[in-house]
Motif scaffolding. Structure first.
Motif, PDB file in Angstrom:
ATOM      1  N   ALA A  88      -3.005  55.568  73.646  1.00 14.66           N
ATOM      2  CA  ALA A  88      -3.613  55.647  72.314  1.00 14.66           C
ATOM      3  C   ALA A  88      -2.775  54.841  71.328  1.00 14.66           C
ATOM      4  O   ALA A  88      -1.546  54.777  71.438  1.00 14.66           O
ATOM      5  CB  ALA A  88      -3.711  57.100  71.871  1.00 14.66           C
ATOM      6  N   LEU A  89      -3.454  54.203  70.368  1.00 13.81           N
ATOM      7  CA  LEU A  89      -2.785  53.361  69.375  1.00 13.81           C
ATOM      8  C   LEU A  89      -3.139  53.849  67.970  1.00 13.81           C
ATOM      9  O   LEU A  89      -3.825  53.160  67.185  1.00 13.81           O
ATOM     10  CB  LEU A  89      -3.193  51.894  69.561  1.00 13.81           C
ATOM     11  CG  LEU A  89      -2.907  51.286  70.940  1.00 13.81           C
ATOM     12  CD1 LEU A  89      -3.495  49.888  71.043  1.00 13.81           C
ATOM     13  CD2 LEU A  89      -1.403  51.252  71.205  1.00 13.81           C
ATOM     14  N   PRO A  90      -2.688  55.057  67.587  1.00 13.29           N
ATOM     15  CA  PRO A  90      -2.991  55.590  66.246  1.00 13.29           C
ATOM     16  C   PRO A  90      -2.115  54.934  65.166  1.00 13.29           C
ATOM     17  O   PRO A  90      -1.057  54.377  65.455  1.00 13.29           O
ATOM     18  CB  PRO A  90      -2.665  57.075  66.401  1.00 13.29           C
ATOM     19  CG  PRO A  90      -1.580  57.105  67.432  1.00 13.29           C
ATOM     20  CD  PRO A  90      -1.901  56.000  68.395  1.00 13.29           C
ATOM     21  N   ILE A  91      -2.592  55.041  63.937  1.00 14.95           N
ATOM     22  CA  ILE A  91      -1.893  54.433  62.797  1.00 14.95           C
ATOM     23  C   ILE A  91      -1.350  55.545  61.906  1.00 14.95           C
ATOM     24  O   ILE A  91      -2.004  56.576  61.696  1.00 14.95           O
ATOM     25  CB  ILE A  91      -2.858  53.544  61.984  1.00 14.95           C
ATOM     26  CG1 ILE A  91      -3.395  52.417  62.857  1.00 14.95           C
ATOM     27  CG2 ILE A  91      -2.176  52.972  60.742  1.00 14.95           C
ATOM     28  CD1 ILE A  91      -4.496  51.613  62.186  1.00 14.95           C
ATOM     29  N   GLY A  92      -0.158  55.328  61.358  1.00 18.17           N
ATOM     30  CA  GLY A  92       0.434  56.278  60.431  1.00 18.17           C
ATOM     31  C   GLY A  92       1.725  55.735  59.854  1.00 18.17           C
ATOM     32  O   GLY A  92       2.291  54.762  60.368  1.00 18.17           O
ATOM     33  N   SER A  93       2.185  56.385  58.814  1.00 13.86           N
ATOM     34  CA  SER A  93       3.421  55.933  58.178  1.00 13.86           C
ATOM     35  C   SER A  93       4.644  56.259  59.029  1.00 13.86           C
ATOM     36  O   SER A  93       5.699  55.638  58.881  1.00 13.86           O
ATOM     37  CB  SER A  93       3.563  56.582  56.792  1.00 13.86           C
ATOM     38  OG  SER A  93       3.536  57.996  56.903  1.00 13.86           O
ATOM     39  N   ASN A  94       4.518  57.241  59.917  1.00 16.45           N
ATOM     40  CA  ASN A  94       5.572  57.533  60.883  1.00 16.45           C
ATOM     41  C   ASN A  94       4.922  58.075  62.160  1.00 16.45           C
ATOM     42  O   ASN A  94       3.700  58.306  62.208  1.00 16.45           O
ATOM     43  CB  ASN A  94       6.614  58.503  60.313  1.00 16.45           C
ATOM     44  CG  ASN A  94       5.998  59.821  59.891  1.00 16.45           C
ATOM     45  OD1 ASN A  94       5.275  60.463  60.652  1.00 16.45           O
ATOM     46  ND2 ASN A  94       6.278  60.242  58.650  1.00 16.45           N
ATOM     47  N   LYS A  95       5.760  58.291  63.166  1.00 13.98           N
ATOM     48  CA  LYS A  95       5.232  58.695  64.469  1.00 13.98           C
ATOM     49  C   LYS A  95       4.532  60.042  64.414  1.00 13.98           C
ATOM     50  O   LYS A  95       3.445  60.225  64.989  1.00 13.98           O
ATOM     51  CB  LYS A  95       6.376  58.737  65.487  1.00 13.98           C
ATOM     52  CG  LYS A  95       5.938  59.055  66.899  1.00 13.98           C
ATOM     53  CD  LYS A  95       7.122  58.981  67.860  1.00 13.98           C
ATOM     54  CE  LYS A  95       6.688  59.287  69.297  1.00 13.98           C
ATOM     55  NZ  LYS A  95       7.837  59.197  70.240  1.00 13.98           N
ATOM     56  N   GLY A  96       5.115  60.986  63.696  1.00 17.05           N
ATOM     57  CA  GLY A  96       4.527  62.313  63.618  1.00 17.05           C
ATOM     58  C   GLY A  96       3.163  62.294  62.973  1.00 17.05           C
ATOM     59  O   GLY A  96       2.220  62.937  63.447  1.00 17.05           O
ATOM     60  N   ILE A  97       3.069  61.569  61.877  1.00 12.51           N
ATOM     61  CA  ILE A  97       1.781  61.502  61.171  1.00 12.51           C
ATOM     62  C   ILE A  97       0.745  60.775  62.024  1.00 12.51           C
ATOM     63  O   ILE A  97      -0.416  61.189  62.101  1.00 12.51           O
ATOM     64  CB  ILE A  97       1.963  60.798  59.807  1.00 12.51           C
ATOM     65  CG1 ILE A  97       2.822  61.687  58.882  1.00 12.51           C
ATOM     66  CG2 ILE A  97       0.626  60.478  59.176  1.00 12.51           C
ATOM     67  CD1 ILE A  97       3.161  61.037  57.556  1.00 12.51           C
ATOM     68  N   ALA A  98       1.171  59.677  62.668  1.00 11.69           N
ATOM     69  CA  ALA A  98       0.232  58.901  63.487  1.00 11.69           C
ATOM     70  C   ALA A  98      -0.327  59.740  64.630  1.00 11.69           C
ATOM     71  O   ALA A  98      -1.540  59.777  64.868  1.00 11.69           O
ATOM     72  CB  ALA A  98       0.920  57.660  64.033  1.00 11.69           C
ATOM     73  N   HIS A  99       0.551  60.431  65.336  1.00 14.57           N
ATOM     74  CA  HIS A  99       0.083  61.236  66.472  1.00 14.57           C
ATOM     75  C   HIS A  99      -0.703  62.449  66.010  1.00 14.57           C
ATOM     76  O   HIS A  99      -1.679  62.864  66.667  1.00 14.57           O
ATOM     77  CB  HIS A  99       1.270  61.673  67.321  1.00 14.57           C
ATOM     78  CG  HIS A  99       1.888  60.545  68.106  1.00 14.57           C
ATOM     79  ND1 HIS A  99       2.911  60.740  69.014  1.00 14.57           N
ATOM     80  CD2 HIS A  99       1.628  59.216  68.125  1.00 14.57           C
ATOM     81  CE1 HIS A  99       3.259  59.573  69.543  1.00 14.57           C
ATOM     82  NE2 HIS A  99       2.492  58.631  69.013  1.00 14.57           N
ATOM     83  N   GLY A 100      -0.308  63.020  64.858  1.00 13.99           N
ATOM     84  CA  GLY A 100      -1.035  64.176  64.331  1.00 13.99           C
ATOM     85  C   GLY A 100      -2.434  63.810  63.868  1.00 13.99           C
ATOM     86  O   GLY A 100      -3.356  64.629  63.954  1.00 13.99           O
TER      87      GLY A 100
END
Length: 326
Positions: A127-139
């Motif tokens: 999966a290639l989610p987007i977010g400002s950091n890893k936690g936010i992206a995966h969440g």
């Protein structure tokens, strides 16, 4: 054919690819392979930010996909062992992948199929989610769309049949009574059970085959990594002479292979030896008696000749006659 396989994968295992709703485009989005344990696959993954105004910070997440009743389940790599976890075989950048609007990049993907991988279908996704950091992206993956790479590997059994003849011996160099006995040891150096078959062929000094003794008549199997020993008897060891025993083994289900070895031995039955020694003793005794009789006759004749000479000499002296020849 490839497109058909991909279509079947989607029909059987709907993974809800969100590429159309995400600003991230990936190619290839589907990887479908047939592999063997120990195989290595390398790919170049093209990733592009389709937005013309938004920067994308991508944090990849890798999961196994297992099938249960009612659908598929995303599993963490730690939930499965190395034999069945495809996620554990995947090497992909886990740090942030930064893409400016409209920017593209290439990321290496390497899949090292475990040397202990079990045969069967294995599924995973990156999966290639987007977010400002890893936690936010995966969440955010639970609520927002994201792009993913689907992987389907069919692990086929890597059959490796290899046996080694560790030893072939005659249990004695000479047999005086009973059957001739041979031992051989086979080591299974492959990854599949084998059942050695064949025979021990017996030849006399003239090179003529006089017997054959089958091996492994009970069809025993040798497990991978193990040694197997059998003792084989030849009951026909009754004639005096030197013999050659040749072991010929065949094994393998995917194609017959062979192992061979040779040993030499003597057969010296004690009854024949006893008769031979008895005959030799009689011959020797006869020769001794014959020599003794000849020697005794010669000395007896010499003794009688000497006695007659002495008598003649005495008579000549008594008569006063000198025998010049004497």
């Amino acid at each position: 054919m490839k497109k058909l396989l991909f279509t079947l994968v989607f029909l059987l295992f709907p993974l809800f690819v969100h590429a159309q709703e995400s600003i991230i485009q990936v190619s290839p989005a589907i990887i479908d392979e047939q592999a063997k344990a120990g195989d290595i696959f390398k790919y170049k993954i093209n990733i592009k930010n389709l937005s013309d105004s938004r920067k994308a910070n991508i944090y990849a997440a890798v999961n196994d996909i297992t099938l249960e009743e009612g659908g598929q389940v995303f599993a963490n790599p730690g939930d499965l062992d190395n034999q069945t976890s495809m996620a554990k075989w995947i090497k992909f950048k886990r740090g942030v992948i930064e893409l400016m609007p409209g920017e593209s990049t290439q990321v290496d993907l390497e899949i090292n199929v475990s040397s202990t991988a079990l045969p069967g279908k294995r599924y995973a996704r990156i999966a290639l989610p987007i977010g400002s950091n890893k936690g936010i992206a995966h969440g955010s993956m639970r609520e927002t769309s994201y792009t993913e790479i689907m992987l389907s590997f069919n692990i086929v059994e890597n059959v490796f049949e290899k046996a080694q003849l560790v030893g072939f011996n005659s249990l004695s160099n000479a047999y005086m009574d009973g059957p001739a006995r041979f031992s051989y040891t086979v080591h299974n150096a492959g990854n599949r059970d084998i059942s050695p078959k064949g025979a021990i062929y017996i030849y006399n000094r003239r090179g003529e085959e006089v017997a054959s003794v089958p091996i492994n008549e009970e069809t025993s199997f040798v497990s991978s990594g193990e040694d197997w020993e059998e003792i084989v008897e030849w009951a026909g060891a009754t004639k005096l002479g030197k013999y050659k025993a040749r072991l010929e083994i065949e094994y393998g289900a995917s194609g017959l292979r062979d192992l061979q070895d040779t040993v030499y031995f003597w057969v010296m039955p004690w009854k024949i030896l006893l008769g031979l020694f008895g005959f030799m003793f009689l011959i020797l005794s006869f020769l001794i008696i014959l020599i003794f009789r000849k020697t005794y006759s010669y000395h007896h004749h010499e003794a009688e000749g000497g006695h007659h000479v002495v008598r003649a000499k005495n008579e000549a002296e008594n008569n006063g006659v000198l025998n010049l020849k004497e």
